[in-house]
Design an enzyme around this catalytic site. Structure first.
Site, short mmCIF file in Angstrom:
data_model
loop_
_atom_site.label_atom_id
_atom_site.label_comp_id
_atom_site.label_asym_id
_atom_site.label_seq_id
_atom_site.Cartn_x
_atom_site.Cartn_y
_atom_site.Cartn_z
N ASP A 159 34.28 27.33 34.70
CA ASP A 159 34.23 28.90 35.24
C ASP A 159 35.14 28.83 36.56
OD1 ASP A 159 32.55 27.54 37.07
OD2 ASP A 159 31.23 29.22 37.33
N GLU A 409 28.99 17.90 32.31
CA GLU A 409 28.56 18.79 31.20
C GLU A 409 29.42 18.69 29.70
OE1 GLU A 409 27.62 22.90 32.24
OE2 GLU A 409 25.96 22.26 33.60
N TYR A 464 19.33 25.45 34.77
CA TYR A 464 19.27 26.61 35.23
C TYR A 464 18.00 27.29 34.57
CZ TYR A 464 23.79 25.85 37.31
OH TYR A 464 24.88 25.08 38.10
N GLU A 500 22.62 19.80 39.51
CA GLU A 500 22.98 21.43 39.68
C GLU A 500 21.90 22.36 39.31
OE1 GLU A 500 26.55 23.26 37.15
OE2 GLU A 500 27.75 21.63 38.00
C1 GCB Z 1 27.43 24.71 35.25
C2 GCB Z 1 28.81 24.20 35.47
C3 GCB Z 1 29.49 24.92 36.76
C4 GCB Z 1 29.38 26.11 36.76
C5 GCB Z 1 27.65 26.71 36.74
C6 GCB Z 1 27.32 28.10 36.88
O1 GCB Z 1 26.67 24.27 34.49
O2 GCB Z 1 28.81 22.74 35.66
O3 GCB Z 1 30.77 24.43 36.87
O4 GCB Z 1 29.90 26.75 37.96
O5 GCB Z 1 27.19 26.08 35.82
O6 GCB Z 1 27.10 28.60 37.84
O7 GCB Z 1 27.32 28.60 35.65
#
Ligand code: GCB
Length: 599
Positions: A159, A409, A464, A500
Site C-alpha cells: 500500500d 505477508e 487486524y 502489526e
Molecule cells: C498490512 C501491511 C502493511 C499495510 C497494513 C495496512 O498488513 O503489511 O504494509 O500498510 O497492512 O494498514 O493495511
C-alpha cells in the site's frame, strides 16, 4: 559491505546537493551527454513530490540525475569509487558517457569503481539513471500495464507509495589499492569476558592487525591475522536502552607502515531463542515499538537527519525499545543511530507483496496463484535471495539488529510457498548463523493452512482484528484475537511477536462510542490487544502499525494515505500515543507477568 568512511588511509566527499534532473522517455531510450532542460532535484530525496507535475510523479521508467564532480587532486594512485546508497529500484552510473555500474534493488547500496575512468584533479560528468519499475522478477514485485490511451502504469502489491530516485546519500571516496574489503564480527560472552570473533577480508594478500578500543579510547584487546578471537576482560555489554560500543580498528600493515585502516563500531551482546522466549544477553526481552516507514512530506523516502533524530526521540518519549524496518532496509544512518542508542531492530528485506491473494492490504482476491512460472517464480526467488545477501552483507555487524525478517505477508498458505521459502530461510541461516529468522504473516493465514511457519525461529504475525475484520466491534475482535494466538501457541512451541496491529485514525475525530477512525477507537483497539497479549505466554512483543501516517499509492482505498500512525505524518501525537507511553514505560523491556491492568 563497508560503509565509506574517512579514515587515516581513506577519504570521502559527499555528492549530496541539487543535481540536474530529467525524466526519461518511456521507450527506455538510453540517455547520452548533458541533460536537457532546467529541472533540478534534491539528493537525497525521492523525486516524486519535489515537483508540481503529475507526469513526473506518475512517471514509469527511467529518470536521470546529473552533476559535475571534481576528483581531489591528492587522490592520484588511489582507487576511486562512487557509492550510491539507494537508487530505487534500479540504478545505472555513468562517468561522462561510460556506464560504470548497474544495480537492481532499491534499498541497498552499491559501488562503482571509477578509477580507470577519471583522473585525480580532473572533472567529470556523473550521471545516475534510476528506474522505478517493478515486475514479477523484482523485490518488491509489481507489474506494468499499458492503459487504453497508451500510458504506462505501475501496479504493485503493497500500500505504501512507490517513491523512487536517489533517496539516500551519494559519495565519492578513495581507498588504497590493497585495502580492507569487508569485516565480519560475531560477539559472545564468557562470564565477565566478552568475545569478539572477527574476520577481515582484503583485496589481495595482506598482513592484518586489529585492535579493540573501549569507549574511553583505551585499547582492551588486539591481535594479528585475518581471523581471530579477541577477549575483552570485564566487558560492558551492548544492552537494549543502554548501548555501549567498542571500536575495532582493522589495519593492513607492511612492517610499521599502515596501508589501510578501517574502524568499526562493535557492540558485544548475545541473542538466543529458547523455548518461547527471546533472550538478549541471557535476559528475556519483550519488544515494544512499531513497524515504521521511511516517509516524510516532500522528501518521500529521502533520508533526512532531522527526521532521523526526531523519530528516535519520539520513540524514546513513548517508551518504544524496538522497531521493524518495514518493508525494506532503511538508510545506514538509521542503523548506526540504533546501535548508538540501544534501540533493537528487526531488519526486513523489501520482499513485500509476494501475495496475489491480497493487494495493498485490502482483501481483493486475485485468481492467479502467487507462486507459479507466470507469477512469483524462480527468478523472483533469485532476486529475493540477492536482496537477502545484500541486506545481511550491509547490516551483519550492527548490534542493534537482532533478527532478520525474510518477507512481509507472503501468501504462505498457497501451494508453492514452502518450495519458495525453504531455500531462502536456509540461505539466511548460512549467511548469518547467529541471528534468529522470522517473517510477518498475513491475516488470512491460520495455524492450519500456513505452510512455512515451522521454518522460522519466531512467528511474526500481522493481524487486524477490530479493523479489517470485526471493525467497530472490539468485543468480537477480542475473542477472535485470543483464539488466534491460542491456535499458534498450541501448534508451535515458538515465540510470537505481533508485528502489526493498528487502526486508521483521523486526528481530531472523537466519539464516546466505538466508532472506527476516532482517536478513542484507536486507543481502545490497542488496549484490547494489550489485554490479550498479556494473557499469552508465548507473546514476546508488540509492534503497532504504524509509527506515523504515511503516503499510499493511488488505487488503495485510503483517505490521504494510511492513517494508522500513532503520530501523524508531521509527527504530532494522536491520543493513543499517551496510552502507549504509559504502558511501555510501565513494562520496560519485560513482558508483564500478570496482565498489565492499568492499561
Ligand atoms: C498490512 C501491511 C502493511 C499495510 C497494513 C495496512 O498488513 O503489511 O504494509 O500498510 O497492512 O494498514 O493495511
Amino acid at each position: 559491505m563497508l560503509k565509506p568512511k574517512a579514515t587515516a588511509t581513506r577519504e570521502l566527499t559527499s555528492l549530496d546537493g541539487v543535481w540536474r534532473f530529467a525524466v526519461g522517455s518511456t521507450d527506455g531510450e538510453p540517455w547520452r551527454g548533458p541533460l536537457d532542460g532546467t529541472l533540478e532535484a534534491a539528493v537525497p530525496a525521492s523525486y516524486n513530490d519535489l515537483f508540481a507535475d503529475p507526469a513526473i510523479r506518475d512517471h514509469v521508467g527511467w529518470v536521470w540525475y546529473q552533476r559535475t564532480v571534481r576528483v581531489p587532486r591528492g587522490w592520484a594512485g588511489e582507487r576511486i569509487f562512487v557509492r550510491v546508497e539507494a537508487a530505487t529500484h534500479t540504478g545505472k552510473v555513468y562517468v561522462d558517457d561510460q556506464l560504470v555500474a548497474e544495480h537492481v534493488g532499491g534499498y541497498t547500496p552499491f559501488d562503482a569503481d571509477i578509477t580507470d575512468a577519471v583522473t585525480a584533479g580532473g572533472e567529470f560528468r556523473l550521471t545516475i539513471g534510476v528506474s522505478n519499475e517493478l515486475t514479477n522478477t523484482t523485490i518488491p514485485p509489481g507489474s506494468i500495464t499499458v492503459t487504453a490511451d497508451g500510458r504506462h502504469q505501475q501496479k504493485y502489491l503493497h500500500d505504501f507509495y512507490n517513491y523512487a530516485g536517489l533517496a539516500r546519500s551519494v559519495w565519492l571516496y578513495c581507498a588504497p589499492r590493497v585495502r580492507i574489503s569487508d569485516i565480519t564480527v560475531v560477539t559472545d560472552v564468557d562470564g565477565s569476558e566478552g568475545i569478539v570473533d572477527y574476520r577481515v577480508e582484503a583485496t589481495g594478500t595482506a598482513d592484518v592487525r586489529v585492535r579493540l578500543f573501549d569507549a574511553t579510547g583505551t585499547e582492551v584487546a588486539g591481535g594479528t591475522g585475518a581471523n581471530g578471537s579477541l577477549r575483552v576482560p570485564e566487558v560492558t555489554l551492548w544492552q537494549p536502552g543502554k548501548a555501549y560500543l567498542y571500536e575495532l580498528v582493522a589495519e593492513i600493515v607492511d612492517g610499521e607502515t599502515v596501508l589501510d585502516s578501517y574502524p568499526l563500531a562493535v557492540g558485544v551482546r548475545t541473542i538466543e531463542v529458547r523455548g518461547t522466549q527471546f533472550l538478549i544477553n541471557g535476559e528475556p526481552f519483550y519488544f515494544t515499538g512499531f513497524g515504521k516507514h521511511e516517509d516524510t512530506p516532500v522528501r518521500g523516502k529521502g533520508h533526512d537527519n532531522a527526521f532521523l533524530v526526531h523519530d528516535f526521540q519520539l520513540m524514546e518519549w513513548i517508551g518504544a525499545n524496538s522497531f521493524r524496518t518495514s518493508h525494506y532496509p532503511y538508510a545506514e544512518e538509521v542503523m548506526d543511530f540504533a546501535d548508538r542508542h540501544g534501540v533493537v531492530v528487526i531488519d526486513e528485506t523489501a520482499a513485500v507483496g509476494l501475495n496475489l491473494f491480497i493487494e495493498g492490504g485490502v482483501g481483493r482476491p486475485d485468481k492467479r496463484p502467487t507462486f507459479s512460472p507466470e507469477t512469483m517464480n524462480d527468478q523472483t526467488r533469485e532476486a529475493h535471495a540477492q536482496a537477502l545477501r545484500e541486506l545481511i552483507a550491509r547490516d551483519k555487524n550492527h548490534p542493534s539488529v537482532v533478527m532478520w525478517c525474510v518477507a512481509n505477508e507472503p501468501s504462505s498458505h498457497e501451494e508453492g510457498a514452502r518450495e519458495y521459502f525453504e531455500p531462502l530461510v536456509q540461505l539466511t541461516r548460512e549467511l548469518d548463523p547467529t541471528r534468529p529468522v522470522t517473517y510477518a504473516s498475513f491475516m488470512f493465514v491460520t495455524p492450519d493452512n500456513d505452510r512455512i511457519a515451522d521454518l522460522f525461529d519466531v512467528l511474526g504475525i500481522n493481524r487486524y482484528h477490530g479493523w479489517y475484520v470485526a471493525n467497530g466491534d472490539l468485543a468480537t475482535a477480542e475473542i477472535m484475537l485470543d483464539a488466534e494466538l491460542t491456535g499458534w501457541e498450541k501448534k508451535y512451541d515458538k515465540p510470537i511477536i505481533m508485528m502489526e496491529y493498528g487502526a486508521d485514525t483521523m486526528p481530531g475525530l472523537h466519539s464516546i462510542w466505538d466508532i472506527a477512525w476516532t482517536e478513542e477507537y484507536q486507543t481502545a483497539f490497542l488496549d484490547m490487544h494489550h489485554r490479550v497479549f498479556d494473557r499469552h505466554e508465548a507473546m514476546i512483543g508488540e509492534h503497532v502499525w504504524n509509527f506515523a501516517d504515511f503516503r499510499t499509492t493511488n488505487g488503495v482505498h485510503r483517505v490521504d494515505g494510511n492513517k494508522k500512525g500513532v503520530f501523524t505524518r508531521e509527527r504530532h501525537p494522536k491520543n493513543a500515543a499517551h496510552a502507549l507511553r504509559a504502558r511501555w514505560h510501565r513494562i520496560g523491556n519485560r513482558k508483564p507477568t500478570t496482565p498489565d491492568t492499568a492499561s
